[in-house]
Design a protein around this motif. Structure first.
Motif, PDB file in Angstrom:
ATOM      1  N   TRP A  86      36.561  37.769  33.893  1.00  0.00           N
ATOM      2  CA  TRP A  86      35.652  38.544  34.745  1.00  0.00           C
ATOM      3  C   TRP A  86      34.552  39.230  33.926  1.00  0.00           C
ATOM      4  O   TRP A  86      33.598  39.746  34.474  1.00  0.00           O
ATOM      5  CB  TRP A  86      36.421  39.625  35.522  1.00  0.00           C
ATOM      6  CG  TRP A  86      37.388  39.089  36.549  1.00  0.00           C
ATOM      7  CD1 TRP A  86      37.214  37.988  37.334  1.00  0.00           C
ATOM      8  CD2 TRP A  86      38.670  39.625  36.902  1.00  0.00           C
ATOM      9  NE1 TRP A  86      38.311  37.804  38.140  1.00  0.00           N
ATOM     10  CE2 TRP A  86      39.226  38.801  37.911  1.00  0.00           C
ATOM     11  CE3 TRP A  86      39.425  40.731  36.468  1.00  0.00           C
ATOM     12  CZ2 TRP A  86      40.478  39.020  38.485  1.00  0.00           C
ATOM     13  CZ3 TRP A  86      40.667  40.956  37.041  1.00  0.00           C
ATOM     14  CH2 TRP A  86      41.192  40.111  38.037  1.00  0.00           C
ATOM     15  N   GLY A  87      34.759  39.248  32.609  1.00  0.00           N
ATOM     16  CA  GLY A  87      33.801  39.954  31.757  1.00  0.00           C
ATOM     17  C   GLY A  87      34.043  41.452  31.745  1.00  0.00           C
ATOM     18  O   GLY A  87      33.170  42.221  31.351  1.00  0.00           O
ATOM     19  N   GLU A 116      39.635  39.978  42.235  1.00  0.00           N
ATOM     20  CA  GLU A 116      38.391  39.222  42.058  1.00  0.00           C
ATOM     21  C   GLU A 116      37.521  39.295  43.319  1.00  0.00           C
ATOM     22  O   GLU A 116      36.313  39.539  43.243  1.00  0.00           O
ATOM     23  CB  GLU A 116      38.724  37.761  41.700  1.00  0.00           C
ATOM     24  CG  GLU A 116      37.483  36.962  41.333  1.00  0.00           C
ATOM     25  CD  GLU A 116      37.803  35.658  40.580  1.00  0.00           C
ATOM     26  OE1 GLU A 116      38.822  35.593  39.858  1.00  0.00           O
ATOM     27  OE2 GLU A 116      37.010  34.702  40.709  1.00  0.00           O
ATOM     28  N   HIS A 170      30.429  41.043  37.656  1.00  0.00           N
ATOM     29  CA  HIS A 170      31.534  40.324  37.006  1.00  0.00           C
ATOM     30  C   HIS A 170      31.267  38.835  37.134  1.00  0.00           C
ATOM     31  O   HIS A 170      30.432  38.404  37.931  1.00  0.00           O
ATOM     32  CB  HIS A 170      32.865  40.665  37.701  1.00  0.00           C
ATOM     33  CG  HIS A 170      32.984  40.056  39.060  1.00  0.00           C
ATOM     34  ND1 HIS A 170      32.250  40.494  40.142  1.00  0.00           N
ATOM     35  CD2 HIS A 170      33.735  39.019  39.521  1.00  0.00           C
ATOM     36  CE1 HIS A 170      32.532  39.768  41.207  1.00  0.00           C
ATOM     37  NE2 HIS A 170      33.415  38.867  40.858  1.00  0.00           N
ATOM     38  N   GLN A 171      31.964  38.065  36.327  1.00  0.00           N
ATOM     39  CA  GLN A 171      31.941  36.617  36.516  1.00  0.00           C
ATOM     40  C   GLN A 171      33.158  36.208  37.329  1.00  0.00           C
ATOM     41  O   GLN A 171      34.214  36.795  37.205  1.00  0.00           O
ATOM     42  CB  GLN A 171      32.011  35.867  35.166  1.00  0.00           C
ATOM     43  CG  GLN A 171      30.695  35.823  34.430  1.00  0.00           C
ATOM     44  CD  GLN A 171      30.616  36.957  33.429  1.00  0.00           C
ATOM     45  OE1 GLN A 171      31.529  37.108  32.613  1.00  0.00           O
ATOM     46  NE2 GLN A 171      29.567  37.758  33.495  1.00  0.00           N
ATOM     47  N   LYS A 172      32.995  35.170  38.122  1.00  0.00           N
ATOM     48  CA  LYS A 172      34.141  34.561  38.766  1.00  0.00           C
ATOM     49  C   LYS A 172      35.009  33.895  37.704  1.00  0.00           C
ATOM     50  O   LYS A 172      34.607  33.750  36.557  1.00  0.00           O
ATOM     51  CB  LYS A 172      33.683  33.486  39.754  1.00  0.00           C
ATOM     52  CG  LYS A 172      32.990  34.025  40.974  1.00  0.00           C
ATOM     53  CD  LYS A 172      32.628  32.870  41.904  1.00  0.00           C
ATOM     54  CE  LYS A 172      31.868  33.391  43.130  1.00  0.00           C
ATOM     55  NZ  LYS A 172      31.569  32.268  44.044  1.00  0.00           N
TER      56      LYS A 172
END
Lengths: 401, 401, 401, 401
Positions: free
Chosen positions: D289-290, D364, D374-376
Motif C-alpha cells: 500500500w506504500g 484496502e 495508497h497503492q492497490k
C-alpha cells in the motif's frame, strides 16, 4: 480431523452461514407445542413468511427438508398419471422430475443444456400444443442451485397466460427465496416450494409451500395419496397457531429471529441488492481469473451462487479438497452431469463484503495450489467493483437485467 | 405474555426437556453436509442409533416429525389396498389408522377402550382367521402417549408366531424408545418407528425407521408411491455417511451428544430403571390423591407418562390452565375421546427425582387451586417411595411385571 | 464423575441459577469495547443498574468478584489507620473485617453470635462514644450469606443519624440486591457493594459500587493506594459509555438481559414479594421437620436463603454430600464457625414454586438418607403455604416485619 | 444501530474472536464453586495454564481484567517507595508506569519513541548504575498492544544477569501469551502478567500471574496493602482446586476448552507459526500500500498485531469509522501519543488465512473510501505470500529474527 483455526468459510450454495442470533434462538428450552407461548410464536412466524413469499395466501411449514416440500407440492395437487411440464435446467430440476415419475406422474421434460434457464417460448409452445389441457402443472426451478442459472418466473407466467393454458404453476425457490427477488402473488404462482437453509439463514430442517387458491382448489380433487404433506389439516390448524403434528419447535424459534432480521432490520429489497452486488463482484473475479461462468445468459445470472467451469483436464474435486484443507473453505461441487467439471461459490444468506473477499481469496489461492491455469487479480477485480462507484451502477444494471 | 420466573417445568409426555449439552451442540455453525467432518458424524450417529433400537439392521433418519416415520413405514412396505391389522390403543393408534386409510390401505382395526394395550390373543385370533394371509402387516403402538398404556411387544410377536402368519410387524416407539426397554431384533420387529423429541432428549424434527431384512425385501415389491421416505436411496447413501437430500444437520449434532449420554454415560439399562422408578413414584402420588390412573392393567403401566382421570364434572383443560398460570408447569392434555377427561404427566427424557417431585407438587397444588376433589399426600407418597428402601424393590417389581 | 440425569438443582445461596436467556446473551460474539455498539449497551446497563440500587448516584461496574467491590469501597474512601465500625454478623462480615485489617485500617468489630443482624442500638452507642469522630465509616452486611440473617439497614441509618455522626455508611448487598428490598438513596447509604451472581441472575465475574456524593467527596482525600478500583476514572469514562480498562464485555450482555427481566418484565417489587414468599415457605418446611432456623430474630429473616442448624452430632458435610450424590442438589455449607453445623438453602435469583418444592423434597429425602432425626411433612407444609390463602397473608406479614 | 449483514470482523488487537466452542462452554449452567465438579475443572485448568506460560511455578487466575493482574504483580512483591525500572515502549507500558506511581512506587522510566522495544543495553546500564540495588524490579511489556512492537525478553534477562542485579523481572504478556513464543521459566521471569481476551481466545474477565519462587519469597516481605490480589491465599486454595473467593466460573469453562484447542489440538508451536505467518503477510500488504509500519526494527515486529502510520494529514479515526460503517470491520485505534496517527490490525487469536485476507481487503477498500493515498495491491501481496513457497521461508525467517 486436522485442527483448523478460525472460522470455517461455508460458501457452498446452502446450507448457508446461520447468524449467531438465529442459532442462539434455536438454543432455547423446548416448549409445549400445545401451549399459548408456542401459539403466539406460530402466528407471528406464519404472518412473516407471507411477506417473504410476497403473498396473501397461506404458507405452510413442514418439519422436513426442501425435498419434502417438492413432494408436498405434487401430492396435494395431482393425481396418478397426470401430465406435468418440467424443464431440465440442471441437477435439481432433474431430481424433481425423477420424483414426479416415482410418484406416478407423467412429466414432459423439456431438455436443457444446464447453462440456461427455462425458456418461456418453449413452455408456451408445449402448452399451445396441449389442446386438451392434459398438462396439469408447469414446474420450474427459479434458481438452479447446481448451475447458478435463474429462470425468469415472471416471463414464464406470461408464456402460460399467452397460451391461455389452465395448468397450475409451481416454482422451486429453495435457493432463491430471501436472496433473489420473488413474487408469489404478482407472478401468479400456485405453489412455491422453499427451504430454511439458504436465504432464510437457518439450519436445514424446515420447508415451505406457499399455496394459491387455485392450488387449494386442485387439492380437493387430487388423488395422489397423502397424509404427512396434506395441506388441508395443516392450513386449518395453522389458523389458530397450531400444527396437526409436532412441529420442529426449536427451528421455528430461529425462523422468528431470521424473519425479523430480513423483514425489519435489513429489509427484503436491501437483501436482494446485497446479493446482486456480491454476485456481480464474484463474476468479475471469475473473469479476471480467465475462467468461464457456467451460466451462458447474463440475464439469467444467479445472485445466490456462481458456478465456474474448470479448465479442461482439471478436477474440481481435487481443487475443492485442497481449498478445504488449506483454507478452511467449503465450496460447492459439480453435480451429476457437471461432476468434476464445475465448482460453485455460494454468496447467499448472512454474508458481507469481507466474507466474500475472503472466499474469493481462498478460491484464487486454491487455483494456484491446485495448479489450475488462471490469471491472478480476481480478488482485486472484486474489490475494485465493491469499493468503486461502479458498485451502485453495476447493481442497478444487474437488477435491470 | 405474563412473566414467569425460574425454569419452566415441561412435563408433557414429549417434547421433553432437552439437556443443555444437547442444545449447545445444536447451537453450532452449520457445516457442509457433503464434507468429511459431517460424514464422520453421520457414521457415528447411525452406529449409535442401532444400539438404542437394539438392532443390527439399518436405522434411517428422516428430517421430519414422528408422523413422517409412520408414513415411511407404510409407503415403503405396502401397496394400495393392502390389508393391515391395527389395534385401537388410543389417540395415536387411531391417527396411524387414519393415515393408513388415507394412504389407500385397508386397515382392520381391533377396537379398544383406551385403557388397555394391544391384546396378543385378539391379534392371534385375527391372524388365525386370515387363512389367505391377506393381512400384510400387524401394527402396534408400544407406548400410547395419549393414555400411558404400553403394549407388550414381545407377547405380540409370540402371538404372530403362534398364528404362523407371515405379516410384517411394525411398532411405534415414538414415546418409548430410550425410555422403556425395547428390542427391535429380539422381538422380531420389521419396522420400528421413532422420533427425536422424547426419550432421545432432542427437540422435534428427526424421526426414525429401524428396518429388518424382511421389511427391506417387502419394499422391493411395495407399490405405494414414495420418494422422500424411500428407504432404498437412504440406506445406500448412509453406508458412506451421506444422505440423499439435505439432512437436518444441526439436530444431528444434538443427536450425537444425546447418544453419548444415553449409551456411554448413563447406560440404557439405567435409563430404563430410572423411568420405571419415576413412573412408580408418580402412580403412588396419584393413588394418594385418590385419583384414578387411566391404565387399567398394571402389567401395562407406562414408564414414560401417567394419564390421570379427572373426577366426574371437573375439567382437565381448566386444571392445566391453572397449573400453567400459577406454577409454570405444562402437563399433557386429554386427546379426542379423552378430551377434558384426563391429564397426562410426562416423566420421561432427561429427568430426575427433584424434577419429578416439583412436578407432582405442581399437580397437587393445582388440584387444590382448581377445586378438584382429592386428598393431600401425593408428593409425600412419591417421596416415601423414592427415598425409601421400597424404591429398589418397587423398581424390581415394575420391571418383572 | 457419576452421570446424573436431569437438571442440577443449584440451591446454594449463590451463584444462582442463570436464566437461559441471560446465558445465551453472554454467548454472543465479543465486540470492540471501544466501538459504538458497545457504548450504547454500556449506557443502557449503567442506567438500569441505578434503578436496581434505587439511586440517582453513579453505580460502577468492576470486572471482579464481589470481594473486589468490598476492596473498592475501602480503598476509594479511606486512609491507612482509619478507624471503621464493623459488625460481626457472620462469615462474610468477618472476611470484610479481615480485609479492612489487611488494608491497614483499624476496624472496631462489634461482636455477634451469627444469629442476629447488626444491632442499631449498639452501633448508635459506639458512635455516640466516638466524640472525636475518629470512626470514618460504618460497615454492615445487609444479608449475611453465611447465616440467612439480614440487618435492618434503614434502622442502622437512623441510629447513625441519632448519634449525629458524620461517618460514611457502607453496605454489602452481595446476596440481597435484587432479592430483598434495598434503597441506596432513601437509606442514605454512601457505598453499596454488590455482585452479579445472586439476585442479578448472572454468573460470577462482575461486581458493583453505588457511590454517593459524600463517598465521592471522601475519595478526594482518601490515601489508600488504588488503581484498578479507582472510582474517579471509572465514573468519568462511564459518562460516555466507556471504561478505563477492558470490561468483561460478555457478562455485560448478560446483565442487559437480566436488568430487562428484573425491571421491565417482572418488576422489582414482584421480585421481592416472590423471594419473601419462598423464604416463608422454606421456614415452614424447616419447622415441620423439627429443625431449627439459625436466624434467631424473625424480623431479621432473610428472604434470600435459610440456614438450618443440624441436630447435635450430625454432620452437615456428610448430609450435603448425600444430597448431592443422590438428588443432584447443591446446598450451601456451614462456613468457619458454623462448619459442619448448618446447611443453607438458597431460594434467590431466577426461581419459582416448583423449583423450591423440588429443593425442599431433596432436603427432606436427604435428611432421611443421612439418618438425621426429623419429622416428615416439610414439603407438605411448604405446599400448604404456597398453595393456600395463607400465602398472600404470609407474604404481607413477612414484609411488614 | 444500522443493520450489518454477515459476521463482524473483530480485528482489533484484542478482545479477539472467541471460537464458538469456547462461547458455548461459557454458556453452561453455573455450578457450585465449592463442589467436586468445579474442583476437577479447576485443577485441569490450572495445570494447562502452566504449559501455556511454560512454567513449573504456580499460575494464579483473577476474576479481573489484565489491568488487575498488573496491579497484583506490584502489590504482592513491592513496598511503598520501592524503586522499579520500567521502559516506555508505548501506551500500555505508560499506563503500567502510571499505576506504579499511584501505588506509591518510584518507577524509573526509560524513555522510548514507541517504535522500538525495550533496549537490553539501556536496562543493563541502569542496573549497573544501581550499585545499592535500590531497584527492586525490572518491568517490561513483551508485546506493546499500542504499537505492534515486541521486546526481546530473553535478551533483557541476559542484560539483568550481566549486570548481576538481584531485581525481580516482571513481564506483561497480555497481548502475546499464546500468540508469540514466551517462556516464563527459561527466561527467568518472576511475574508474568496475562489476560484472557487475546491469544487465549476468551472474552475479557480473567487475568493471570505466573509467579516464580523468587517472587513468592519477595511477597513475604512486601508491604503494599493487598487483599483481593493476594497470591498467598490464592495459591494455597488452588492446591486443592479451590479459590479464596468466588471465581468467574463460566469463563473458566471457556478457558478449559481454549486450553484444549491450544495445547492438544493445534499445539503451541503451530499457534506461534500461524501468528508469525499472518503477521508477515500483513506487513507485505502494508508495504504494498506504500504505508509505513510503526515498528522500526524488524527484529521486534509483533506477530499479534501490526500498527500502521497514517499518511500526514489523514485521520485514522475517520478512516476506522468508514471501515466499520462500510465493511463491518473493527480495527484498533491510535492511543494517546498515537491518537489519530496509527491504526492497528489485530491478527491474533482464533484466526486463519481467509479471515486475514477479508480483513486486509477491508483495510484496502477503506483506504480508498477515506481518500487515503495508497497503492492497490496489498491484498494481492498478502495472498502471494500466503499461497506461495515464500510462506514457509518467510515464516522461518521471521522466527529466526
Amino acid at each position: 480431523m486436522k485442527h483448523q483455526s478460525g472460522r470455517h468459510f461455508l460458501q457452498i450454495p446452502g446450507p448457508t452461514n446461520v447468524p449467531e442470533r438465529v442459532l442462539r434462538a434455536i438454543d432455547s428450552a423446548t416448549v409445549d407445542h400445545r401451549g399459548p407461548e408456542f401459539q403466539a410464536m406460530s402466528k407471528e412466524v406464519l404472518a412473516g413468511l407471507k411477506q417473504v413469499f410476497r403473498t396473501k395466501s397461506p404458507v405452510v411449514i413442514f418439519p422436513a427438508s426442501g425435498t419434502g416440500a417438492w413432494e408436498a407440492a405434487l401430492v396435494n395437487t395431482l393425481s396418478p398419471g397426470d401430465r406435468v411440464l418440467m424443464v431440465e435446467t440442471g441437477h435439481f430440476a432433474t431430481l424433481w422430475h425423477a420424483m414426479a415419475k416415482r410418484l406416478a406422474l407423467e412429466p414432459v421434460f423439456i431438455p436443457g443444456d444446464w447453462r440456461h434457464g427455462a425458456d418461456p417460448a418453449a413452455i408456451e409452445a408445449k402448452l399451445a400444443e396441449d389442446k386438451g389441457h392434459a398438462i396439469r402443472s408447469v414446474m420450474v426451478v427459479h434458481n438452479e442451485t447446481s448451475t447458478g442459472v435463474t429462470s425468469r418466473i415472471g416471463e414464464v407466467r406470461k408464456a402460460i397466460d399467452r397460451a391461455k393454458h389452465p395448468a397450475l404453476f409451481m416454482v422451486d425457490t429453495i435457493s432463491s427465496l430471501a436472496s433473489i427477488d420473488y413474487r408469489h402473488d404478482e407472478w401468479g404462482v400456485d405453489v412455491t416450494v422453499a427451504g430454511s437453509q439458504k436465504g432464510l439463514m437457518l439450519p436445514p430442517g424446515l420447508s415451505f409451500n406457499a399455496v394459491s387458491d387455485k392450488a387449494l382448489a386442485a387439492s380437493k380433487s387430487a388423488k395422489l395419496p397423502r397424509s404427512y404433506w396434506n395441506w388441508e389439516e395443516m392450513i386449518a390448524a395453522n389458523r389458530d397457531g397450531w400444527f396437526p403434528y409436532t412441529p420442529a419447535t426449536n427451528l421455528l424459534y430461529g425462523l422468528r429471529v431470521a424473519l425479523k432480521m430480513l423483514l425489519e432490520e435489513e429489509g427484503l429489497d436491501n437483501v436482494f441488492r446485497r446479493h446482486d452486488r456480491h454476485a456481480e463482484a464474484t463474476r468479475r473475479a471469475v473473469r479476471a481469473w480467465g475462467l468461464e461462468i457456467l451460466c451462458a445468459n447474463p440475464a439469467e445470472y444467479s445472485s445466490a451462487l456462481t458456478a465456474v467451469l474448470m479448465p479442461e483436464g482439471h478436477s474440481e474435486i481435487r481443487f475443492r479438497e485442497i481449498v478445504l484443507d488449506r483454507y478452511n473453505l467449503s465450496l460447492g461441487s459439480g453435480l451429476t452431469k457437471l461432476r468434476d467439471k464445475v465448482f460453485r461459490i455460494g454468496h447467499l444468506g448472512d454474508f458481507n463484503d469481507l466474507m466474500l473477499l475472503g472466499t474469493l481469496a481462498g478460491v484464487e489461492m486454491g487455483l494456484a495450489a491446485a495448479g489450475v491455469p488462471h490469471q491472478k487479480g480476481g480478488v482485486q477485480a472484486a474489490m475494485d467493483y465493491l469499493a468503486g462507484g461502479e458498485a451502485a451502477r453495476g447493481a442497478a444494471k444487474a437488477r435491470a437485467a
